[in-house]
Design an enzyme around this catalytic site. Structure first.
Site, PDB file in Angstrom:
ATOM      1  N   LYS A 123       0.868  -1.184   0.000  1.00 18.90           N
ATOM      2  CA  LYS A 123       0.000   0.000   0.000  1.00 18.90           C
ATOM      3  C   LYS A 123       0.896   1.222   0.000  1.00 18.90           C
ATOM      4  O   LYS A 123       2.038   1.170   0.472  1.00 18.90           O
ATOM      5  CB  LYS A 123      -0.882   0.018   1.254  1.00 18.90           C
ATOM      6  CG  LYS A 123      -2.132   0.828   1.100  1.00 18.90           C
ATOM      7  CD  LYS A 123      -3.160   0.067   0.295  1.00 18.90           C
ATOM      8  CE  LYS A 123      -4.499   0.722   0.280  1.00 18.90           C
ATOM      9  NZ  LYS A 123      -5.544  -0.228  -0.134  1.00 18.90           N
TER      10      LYS A 123
HETATM   11  N1  GLU Z   1      -7.324  -0.039  -3.279  1.00 17.01           N
HETATM   12  C1  GLU Z   1      -8.076  -1.213  -3.548  1.00 17.01           C
HETATM   13  C2  GLU Z   1      -8.118  -2.114  -2.333  1.00 17.01           C
HETATM   14  O1  GLU Z   1      -7.925  -1.686  -1.220  1.00 17.01           O
HETATM   15  C3  GLU Z   1      -7.618  -1.912  -4.819  1.00 17.01           C
HETATM   16  C4  GLU Z   1      -6.215  -2.444  -4.781  1.00 17.01           C
HETATM   17  C5  GLU Z   1      -5.754  -2.973  -6.133  1.00 17.01           C
HETATM   18  O2  GLU Z   1      -6.541  -3.103  -7.034  1.00 17.01           O
HETATM   19  O3  GLU Z   1      -4.567  -3.281  -6.215  1.00 17.01           O
HETATM   20  O4  GLU Z   1      -8.401  -3.279  -2.440  1.00 17.01           O
END
Ligand code: GLU
Length: 437
Positions: free
Chosen positions: A127
């Site tokens: 993240k």
């Molecule tokens: N931000 C989204 C999540 O928390 C998508 C993450 C992604 O597609 O890599 O799942």
């Protein structure tokens, strides 16, 4: 009002806890660890692996200097955490928000690890975030922050190492800048370095709706477990960004009645059901729900405890806490956001018999279609939308069924069942690979 510099992929905080409660109950990394520990214990995870999985692999903190439109220099702080990459490239979104902290990014990276393992796609978890307020920035300033942040973490990025995606306050446009910045550095176009891109540049059909569509599929399955169906179910949705608005729209299309929705400007309530397409049109024009007259206003905290069948918290962390969990009337909670329920609230909801669809299952539709996007980019062959949606449905319903089987087998909550499935898969990969030392 002028066109916003950015339209968020998810909603920023609707209800933030006070500082004291936050420290006691709502440190997101501690909240994640509490559930991980519980699962690890039930799995009898060996002590060495337990230690490995409690630590993020890599934590990067960068300064992101940019020149503001005024000519002044400003420095923002950015983070990228790769929690675990044993199962494949790290995967996870980037958020731009004033509430971003390293603890939060660490928790979110761990959640991505468990989420990808739970739906059994070949990714690890990561993240990223930049501490900034996109609402107060021009488009040019946002582009400069995005490009400079991307350049600062470029060594970790790549289709085989770490693949970002949209998250709170980031969207397709931001992903396009990341793809371009990375490609300029590598001297050739690399579409698979990022997902959630515009369809015209290698994005996947159905990606924008994927998280909400996934929420709809698992809510349908959950309602079947409690002897109901989406048709006629009364649904409350907190957060009206990408996840909340698409979930509401798709559930309404399946015959559900969306009785209340909210965003940070406030909530709207109509016990007879709101006209969701009309609300989406309103928000497109006015950027917020406030001001919409064909419904009664309702405060955000009251919205969570309204009488309904399904509550969809689709905003941000820590909105269901020990303070309000006892008053929740929903039979089913579908966690569209990451970490909306604290560990203390989990216990209260369990005692009340509320059927919780945990975040790492409920909102996994987004990363599942991100996986499809990455596969399509790498194969250079693109699928039609029907294929994307059908494959998404199959992964979401299979993961739901596996979670139910685990919960029944071990008599544990749905959340702990999700963690057990996920942690077991990550641990299995570590065992097979062995330790390089
Ligand atoms: N931000 C989204 C999540 O928390 C998508 C993450 C992604 O597609 O890599 O799942």
């Amino acid at each position: 009002m002028s066109e916003p510099a950015i339209k968020s992929d998810a909603q920023p905080a609707v209800i933030r806890p006070d500082k004291e409660t936050f420290l006691a109950e709502e440190n997101p990394f501690e909240a994640m660890m509490e559930r991980f520990d519980h699962a690890a214990q039930l799995l009898s995870l060996d002590p060495g692996l337990y230690k490995v999985l409690r630590h993020p692999e890599k934590q990067i903190i960068v300064s992101v200097p940019i020149i503001r439109d005024s000519g002044e220099l400003e420095v923002f702080t950015g983070y990228r955490v790769l929690y675990n990459t044993s199962r494949g490239p790290a995967k996870g979104g980037i958020r731009f928000d004033l509430n971003v902290t390293l603890e939060e990014v660490k928790a979110l990276a761990a959640w991505m690890t468990w989420k990808c393992a739970l739906v059994n796609i070949p990714f690890g978890g990561s993240k990223g975030g930049v501490v900034c307020d996109p609402a107060s920035m021009s488009l040019g300033e946002l582009e400069r922050v995005t490009r400079r942040y991307t350049a600062s973490i470029i060594e970790t990025l790549g289709p085989d190492s770490d693949v970002p995606a949209p998250d709170v306050n980031t969207n397709e446009r931001v992903m396009a800048w990341i793809m371009d910045t990375y490609s300029m550095h590598t001297r050739h176009t690399v579409t698979a370095v990022v997902t959630g891109k515009p369809v015209e540049m290698g994005g996947s059909l159905g990606r924008r709706e994927a998280t909400g569509r996934g929420c709809m599929f698992v809510t349908r399955e959950a309602l079947a477990r409690v002897g109901q169906s989406l048709k006629g179910a009364r649904i409350v949705v907190q957060g009206f960004g990408n996840v909340g608005s698409v979930s509401a729209d798709l559930m309404a299309k399946e015959g559900a009645s969306i009785v209340a929705v909210s965003d940070k400007s406030g909530g709207l309530h109509n016990p007879k059901g709101l006209d969701v397409p009309d609300l989406i049109k309103w928000v497109k024009e006015h950027r917020q729900l406030a001001g919409y007259l064909r419904a009664e206003a309702v405060a955000n905290d009251a919205l969570l405890t309204l009488d309904c069948d399904v509550l969809v918290p689709a905003a941000t962390e820590n909105v269901i806490t020990r303070k309000n969990a006892g008053q929740i009337k929903a039979k089913v909670i579908c966690e569209g956001a990451n970490g909306p329920t604290t560990a203390a609230a989990d216990e209260i909801l369990e005692k009340k018999g509320v059927f919780v669809i945990p975040d790492i299952l409920a909102n996994a539709g987004g990363v599942t279609v991100s996986y499809f996007e990455w596969v399509q980019d790498r194969g250079g062959y693109f699928w039609d939308e029907e294929t994307v949606n059908r494959r998404l449905e199959s992964i979401m319903t299979r993961s739901f069924a596996e979670t139910m089987a685990m919960a029944d087998k071990h008599t544990v909550s749905n959340r702990i069942a999700c963690y057990m499935l996920a942690v077991d898969r990550v641990a299995a990969m570590h065992r097979l690979r062995g330790m390089y030392a």
